[in-house]
Scaffold this motif. Structure first.
Motif, PDB file in Angstrom:
ATOM      1  N   ASN A  40      -4.880   3.592  -3.225  1.00 15.26           N
ATOM      2  CA  ASN A  40      -5.683   2.622  -3.634  1.00 15.26           C
ATOM      3  C   ASN A  40      -5.745   1.379  -2.753  1.00 15.26           C
ATOM      4  O   ASN A  40      -6.786   0.687  -2.408  1.00 15.26           O
ATOM      5  N   GLU A  41      -4.412   0.885  -2.592  1.00 11.23           N
ATOM      6  CA  GLU A  41      -4.261  -0.427  -1.929  1.00 11.23           C
ATOM      7  C   GLU A  41      -4.827  -0.536  -0.576  1.00 11.23           C
ATOM      8  O   GLU A  41      -5.312  -1.666  -0.109  1.00 11.23           O
TER       9      GLU A  41
ATOM     10  N   ASN B 187      -8.412   4.032  -8.488  1.00  8.76           N
ATOM     11  CA  ASN B 187      -7.994   2.932  -9.459  1.00  8.76           C
ATOM     12  C   ASN B 187      -8.698   1.602  -8.656  1.00  8.76           C
ATOM     13  O   ASN B 187      -7.861   0.950  -7.773  1.00  8.76           O
TER      14      ASN B 187
ATOM     15  N   GLU C 156      -6.832  -1.657  -8.162  1.00  8.12           N
ATOM     16  CA  GLU C 156      -5.808  -1.646  -7.188  1.00  8.12           C
ATOM     17  C   GLU C 156      -6.635  -1.522  -5.834  1.00  8.12           C
ATOM     18  O   GLU C 156      -5.797  -2.155  -4.888  1.00  8.12           O
TER      19      GLU C 156
END
Length: 421
Positions: free
Chosen positions: A312-313, A412, A415
């Motif tokens: 996600n990041e 997500n 995130e």
């Protein structure tokens, strides 16, 4: 011709025959123009359901009796649905070709469509739809198709339809769809192996004499528009990695630039082991587990898609870096080595598309369906070989729009830090 010989039968069926007597086997592949592109919107899933029911009972034989009869002669018989078309296939020993073809004809022309089989099939399709909702990659794919083509286009929806449209399908709908769409003039039959055209025509005469052609309305599909700008569609799921699909409308299979785009995309993101997107995004920067791109050409339209799976990041950075790579493809020519490697791989792997009778038969039906040259096998290598760096650059400039992509992110979202976009 070298690919095989083509015949137009009196009932409108196109027959392609390629003799190959090395083994006592006959393989048949059939395309029927009964894909989801010809079903009504409010009955989405009808084409797939119909195709799936053909083997579930025909000419008074149950599903079990059909598969037992095929097993008894060691034949493989299958039918499947799709977007542009449905398919049927048969592979059988030469000595049992008559029995095998009789089975294939029953399934195609005389399905029973028993109500209990229909109910069972509808339940199974609805369960599959619910199951797909749990799979992030399936959710991404579904959202993407709809974003590119629109929910009202057959290319923008799922072949299985929705729970609502599947519920709306009745036995009458199925019987009627079969009667109007499973007709000989909408069929392409390719036969490869230990037989000849006279034997095949005799089988068709024997088992399909009652199969009548029917005039069809031409399919009219409006081409999808290239988006005006970059748009994000974010689907929040509590998962550790983001599934990302981005792209825009592409080309249909008959587009004359198809071969150039194939080479261009191999270099950009289509080569399984080497491609710019893979090298940079996954190997150099470690931003993604998988990174790829492809043109997906249909009969009447197509899409160009880039896929990324990232933490996600890393999502935002992976998207930005990937689009820069696509942008660069439009600005400067590829290197001589990239071009040579791509052409060598594509022409070198082509024979693997022809290493079995069933692959040849399948390819023959597609050549006919998509209106390609019957000398396709020779032409393919010639077309790929003559592509230049200028051709690739021109094609990239014409068909790549990194500033106008729809970007689907399933992950997500908090995130991914994509909230502002």
């Amino acid at each position: 011709g070298p690919v095989g010989d083509r015949y137009l039968l009196s009932n409108g069926m196109v027959l392609l025959v390629k003799e190959n007597h090395t083994l006592p086997i006959v393989t048949m592949s059939m395309i029927i123009k009964a894909g989801s592109i010809v079903e009504p919107d409010d009955k989405a899933g009808l084409a797939g359901l119909t195709a799936g029911l053909l083997m579930k009972g025909a000419a008074g034989m149950s599903a079990e009796q059909i598969s037992d009869a095929a097993d008894f002669i060691g034949a493989s018989l299958d039918v499947g649905g799709g977007t542009d078309f449905a398919t049927a296939g048969l592979s059988v020993l030469t000595k049992d070709a008559d029995t095998g073809f009789s089975l294939l004809s029953k399934v195609l022309t005389s399905p029973d469509f028993k109500q209990e089989e229909i109910d069972r099939a509808k339940t199974a399709v609805k369960a599959a739809i619910i199951r797909k909702e749990q799979e992030p990659d399936e959710v991404a794919q579904k959202t993407y198709q709809e974003a590119i083509f629109g929910a009202d286009s057959p290319y923008g929806r799922q072949v299985e339809g929705t729970a609502k449209t599947v519920d709306a399908i009745t036995r009458d709908d199925i019987v009627n769809f079969h009667k109007t769409r499973y007709v000989p003039n909408d069929c392409i039959l390719a036969v490869v192996g230990d037989t000849n055209v006279n034997e095949v025509k005799a089988l068709i005469e024997k088992y399909m004499a009652d199969w009548r052609p029917r005039e069809q309305m031409p399919v009219v599909l409006k081409k999808a528009d290239i988006p005006a700008k970059i748009t994000y569609i974010k689907v929040n799921r509590d998962i550790t990695q983001a599934n990302i699909l981005m792209g825009h409308p592409g080309v249909e299979r008959e587009n004359p630039d198809y071969y150039t785009l194939y080479v261009m995309n191999y270099i950009l993101g289509g080569g399984g082991f080497v491609s710019r997107i893979l090298d940079k995004i996954r190997d150099d920067m470690g931003l993604a587990y998988s990174a790829y791109s492809y043109f997906n050409p249909f009969k009447y339209d197509g899409s160009y898609t880039i896929g990324l799976e990232t933490k996600n990041e890393s999502a935002a950075q992976a998207i930005d870096e990937t689009l820069k790579i696509v942008e660069r493809m439009k600005k400067e020519p590829v290197t001589d080595k990239e071009l040579k490697d791509a052409k060598d791989f594509i022409t070198g792997s082509f024979p693997r598309k022809l290493d079995t009778n069933s692959k040849i038969a399948g390819l023959l039906t597609q050549i006919q369906f998509y209106g390609l040259d019957l000398n396709y096998f020779e032409m393919y290598e010639r077309e790929i070989t003559k592509i230049t760096k200028e051709d690739v650059l021109k094609a990239a400039q014409k068909y790549l729009h990194p500033d106008k992509v729809k970007i689907i992110v399933v992950g997500n979202i908090k995130e991914t830090k994509l909230e502002g976009r």
